[in-house]
Scaffold this motif. Structure first.
Motif, PDB file in Angstrom:
ATOM      1  N   THR A 372      10.545  66.584 -69.066  1.00  0.00           N
ATOM      2  CA  THR A 372       9.258  66.075 -69.535  1.00  0.00           C
ATOM      3  C   THR A 372       8.141  66.734 -68.730  1.00  0.00           C
ATOM      4  O   THR A 372       8.303  67.059 -67.549  1.00  0.00           O
ATOM      5  CB  THR A 372       9.156  64.553 -69.393  1.00  0.00           C
ATOM      6  N   TYR A 373       7.007  66.911 -69.371  1.00  0.00           N
ATOM      7  CA  TYR A 373       5.838  67.462 -68.684  1.00  0.00           C
ATOM      8  C   TYR A 373       5.454  66.569 -67.506  1.00  0.00           C
ATOM      9  O   TYR A 373       5.116  67.057 -66.423  1.00  0.00           O
ATOM     10  CB  TYR A 373       4.684  67.568 -69.673  1.00  0.00           C
ATOM     11  N   GLN A 374       5.530  65.258 -67.721  1.00  0.00           N
ATOM     12  CA  GLN A 374       5.116  64.322 -66.686  1.00  0.00           C
ATOM     13  C   GLN A 374       5.986  64.444 -65.438  1.00  0.00           C
ATOM     14  O   GLN A 374       5.479  64.501 -64.310  1.00  0.00           O
ATOM     15  CB  GLN A 374       5.170  62.886 -67.218  1.00  0.00           C
ATOM     16  N   ARG A 375       7.298  64.509 -65.625  1.00  0.00           N
ATOM     17  CA  ARG A 375       8.191  64.620 -64.467  1.00  0.00           C
ATOM     18  C   ARG A 375       7.995  65.966 -63.763  1.00  0.00           C
ATOM     19  O   ARG A 375       7.989  66.036 -62.530  1.00  0.00           O
ATOM     20  CB  ARG A 375       9.640  64.449 -64.898  1.00  0.00           C
ATOM     21  N   ALA A 376       7.830  67.026 -64.537  1.00  0.00           N
ATOM     22  CA  ALA A 376       7.609  68.343 -63.945  1.00  0.00           C
ATOM     23  C   ALA A 376       6.332  68.354 -63.111  1.00  0.00           C
ATOM     24  O   ALA A 376       6.287  68.934 -62.011  1.00  0.00           O
ATOM     25  CB  ALA A 376       7.542  69.403 -65.035  1.00  0.00           C
ATOM     26  N   GLU A 378       4.883  65.686 -61.708  1.00  0.00           N
ATOM     27  CA  GLU A 378       5.086  64.837 -60.531  1.00  0.00           C
ATOM     28  C   GLU A 378       5.835  65.576 -59.416  1.00  0.00           C
ATOM     29  O   GLU A 378       5.571  65.370 -58.230  1.00  0.00           O
ATOM     30  CB  GLU A 378       5.867  63.573 -60.928  1.00  0.00           C
ATOM     31  N   GLU A 379       6.766  66.449 -59.806  1.00  0.00           N
ATOM     32  CA  GLU A 379       7.567  67.180 -58.829  1.00  0.00           C
ATOM     33  C   GLU A 379       6.985  68.558 -58.524  1.00  0.00           C
ATOM     34  O   GLU A 379       7.605  69.345 -57.803  1.00  0.00           O
ATOM     35  CB  GLU A 379       9.015  67.290 -59.323  1.00  0.00           C
ATOM     36  N   ASN A 380       5.815  68.865 -59.110  1.00  0.00           N
ATOM     37  CA  ASN A 380       5.091  70.111 -58.833  1.00  0.00           C
ATOM     38  C   ASN A 380       5.922  71.340 -59.217  1.00  0.00           C
ATOM     39  O   ASN A 380       5.879  72.377 -58.547  1.00  0.00           O
ATOM     40  CB  ASN A 380       4.708  70.185 -57.348  1.00  0.00           C
ATOM     41  N   LEU A 381       6.688  71.239 -60.310  1.00  0.00           N
ATOM     42  CA  LEU A 381       7.593  72.310 -60.715  1.00  0.00           C
ATOM     43  C   LEU A 381       6.873  73.359 -61.559  1.00  0.00           C
ATOM     44  O   LEU A 381       5.935  73.054 -62.291  1.00  0.00           O
ATOM     45  CB  LEU A 381       8.780  71.729 -61.472  1.00  0.00           C
ATOM     46  N   VAL A 382       7.347  74.583 -61.476  1.00  0.00           N
ATOM     47  CA  VAL A 382       6.668  75.729 -62.077  1.00  0.00           C
ATOM     48  C   VAL A 382       7.193  76.011 -63.482  1.00  0.00           C
ATOM     49  O   VAL A 382       8.406  76.164 -63.670  1.00  0.00           O
ATOM     50  CB  VAL A 382       6.866  76.985 -61.212  1.00  0.00           C
ATOM     51  N   PRO A 383       6.311  76.113 -64.480  1.00  0.00           N
ATOM     52  CA  PRO A 383       6.731  76.576 -65.804  1.00  0.00           C
ATOM     53  C   PRO A 383       7.242  78.014 -65.700  1.00  0.00           C
ATOM     54  O   PRO A 383       6.581  78.873 -65.118  1.00  0.00           O
ATOM     55  CB  PRO A 383       5.448  76.507 -66.635  1.00  0.00           C
ATOM     56  N   ILE A 384       8.402  78.284 -66.280  1.00  0.00           N
ATOM     57  CA  ILE A 384       9.000  79.602 -66.127  1.00  0.00           C
ATOM     58  C   ILE A 384       8.132  80.699 -66.736  1.00  0.00           C
ATOM     59  O   ILE A 384       8.135  81.843 -66.256  1.00  0.00           O
ATOM     60  CB  ILE A 384      10.432  79.636 -66.727  1.00  0.00           C
TER      61      ILE A 384
END
Length: 426
Positions: A372-376, A378-384
């Motif tokens: 989910t966009y929200q979880r990504a 929250e965890e500061n994860l990078v879109p590939i």
């Protein structure tokens, strides 16, 4: 739509299309467009002019009718004379005077972002076979297109477009949609590289990195994210369930756990082994008479039912999206909201060392997974799709680890990075 296309053909007012990217899908689209009434593949842009020329030659177009465009002025004049134009400058494909619709078939995230932005600014409808770009910055590009009075759309024939077709049918006819998804025709190999798939790629006339993105699962994650962002549905779990099943078992499989299925919630997107190359939508209804008729129509015992399409013709169906955008001003599939609901986050394919540079989708260092966009966020994860060959590793990253923004330094000069920053402000 056919009637409108026939009218355009009769009036010699064909929709003039430019195509950027002359790989397998691009070449197929050029050939197919020559068979469509009321539509002309007027310009093909490729970094290899020979590929662009071959796209026309494969469609039976004489070399005498093919012009190499060395300037925008040359291109405009050639198109006015009814010639087919090739160029190695993608910018001209979005700026030529007579072009009505630009199609991006490059598959490169930043290239797609730039092409779509330029097309919109030049008042051209834009059809994206490049969903790698769409899942990163599709919402802002769609918003820009609406303001400019043009259409931004994904394509019919690709799995997201095929799913959206069934989804729209289900909602329009009054069904409640519970799940949407696509088939996958091979197990995910997280260790796949362009080298390991090169022989198969050559046989299929595909780029090795393109096939690698299929095999390592990134392409499937991107396709699911596109479906999610167009419908508001989200992955049930990070990476999706990906069960092995058959079509008849899909309604049971995609029911809640307390109903004997695999889902924690409904309104989800997923993928399944064993049903490729098809796409599916799981529906139900609250009314007993509708259940009765669905059973009478051999749609199964319920309460969930599958609407299944056993094929998708990728770029060969793109003329439908071109015509729909130009004639009716409507997208085949486009982001529903101003921000994504799903994200394709980057994951280390190998151990990564501080100071190392990365590459991109379908290559050696990273692969993608849906969440989910929200979880990504929250965890500061990078879109590939933001990762490219100028991305630098700031701290050691273990194989299999999801990559957060503090671990890497992105190239901030790219169009896709700048558009993403603007999108985040919306």
């Amino acid at each position: 739509m056919l009637k409108k296309l026939l009218e355009l053909e009769e009036k010699r007012q064909n929709i003039k299309v430019s195509l950027i990217g002359a790989g397998l899908m691009g070449k197929g689209l050029v050939s197919q467009m020559t068979l469509v009434k009321g539509m002309t593949p007027s310009l093909v842009a490729s970094h290899k002019i020979t590929d662009a020329i071959e796209a026309y030659s494969l469609a039976g177009i004489s070399k005498d009718d093919i012009v190499i465009g060395n300037s925008l002025g040359d291109i405009n004049k050639a198109m006015e004379r009814g010639k087919y134009v090739v160029t190695d400058n993608a910018d001209w494909a979005t700026r030529a005077n007579l072009i009505d619709v630009a199609v991006d078939a490059t598959g490169v995230p930043n290239t797609g972002a730039r092409i779509a932005k330029d097309a919109i600014e030049n008042k051209k409808h834009v059809v994206m076979l490049n969903i790698e770009s769409d899942v990163v910055v599709g919402p802002i590009l769609n918003k820009m297109a609406e303001k400019a009075g043009v259409v931004y759309t994904g394509t019919a024939g690709d799995e997201p477009g095929a799913v959206k077709e069934i989804f729209d049918f289900a909602v329009t006819t009054g069904f409640e949609v519970l799940a949407i998804g696509k088939g996958k025709n091979n197990p995910i190999d997280y260790n796949a590289t362009p080298d390991s798939v090169r022989e198969r790629a050559l046989k299929s006339k595909l780029k090795a990195l393109r096939l690698c993105s299929f095999v390592d699962g990134t392409n499937t994650m991107v396709e699911m994210a596109s479906m999610a962002n167009a419908t508001g549905f989200v992955p049930d779990i990070r990476g999706g369930h990906g069960p092995t099943t058959d079509v008849d078992d899909l309604p049971k499989k995609y029911s809640l756990k307390n109903q004997g299925g695999i889902l924690d919630k409904y309104k989800i997107v997923d993928y399944a082994h064993g049903i490729a190359p098809g796409v599916f939508v799981i529906v139900t209804t609250s009314l007993p008479q509708v259940h009765h008729e669905m059973e009478f129509l051999k749609m199964g015992p319920g309460p969930n039912y599958v609407l299944y399409r056993p094929y998708h013709l990728t770029s060969l169906e793109t003329p439908i999206s071109i015509a729909k955008a130009h004639i009716y001003g409507e997208p085949t599939i486009a982001p529903k909201y101003e921000k994504p609901v799903a994200e394709v986050i980057a994951r280390a394919k190998i151990d990564l060392k501080t100071g190392q540079t990365l590459d991109g989708i379908g290559e050696y260092t990273v692969l993608g997974s849906i969440d989910t966009y929200q979880r990504a966020k929250e965890e500061n994860l990078v879109p590939i799709g933001l990762i490219d060959k100028k991305t630098k590793v700031k701290k050691d990253i273990k194989k299999g680890q999801f990559i957060s923004h503090d671990m890497i330094e992105l190239d901030r000069t790219t169009d896709i990075y700048k558009l993403r920053k603007e999108q985040e402000k919306l």
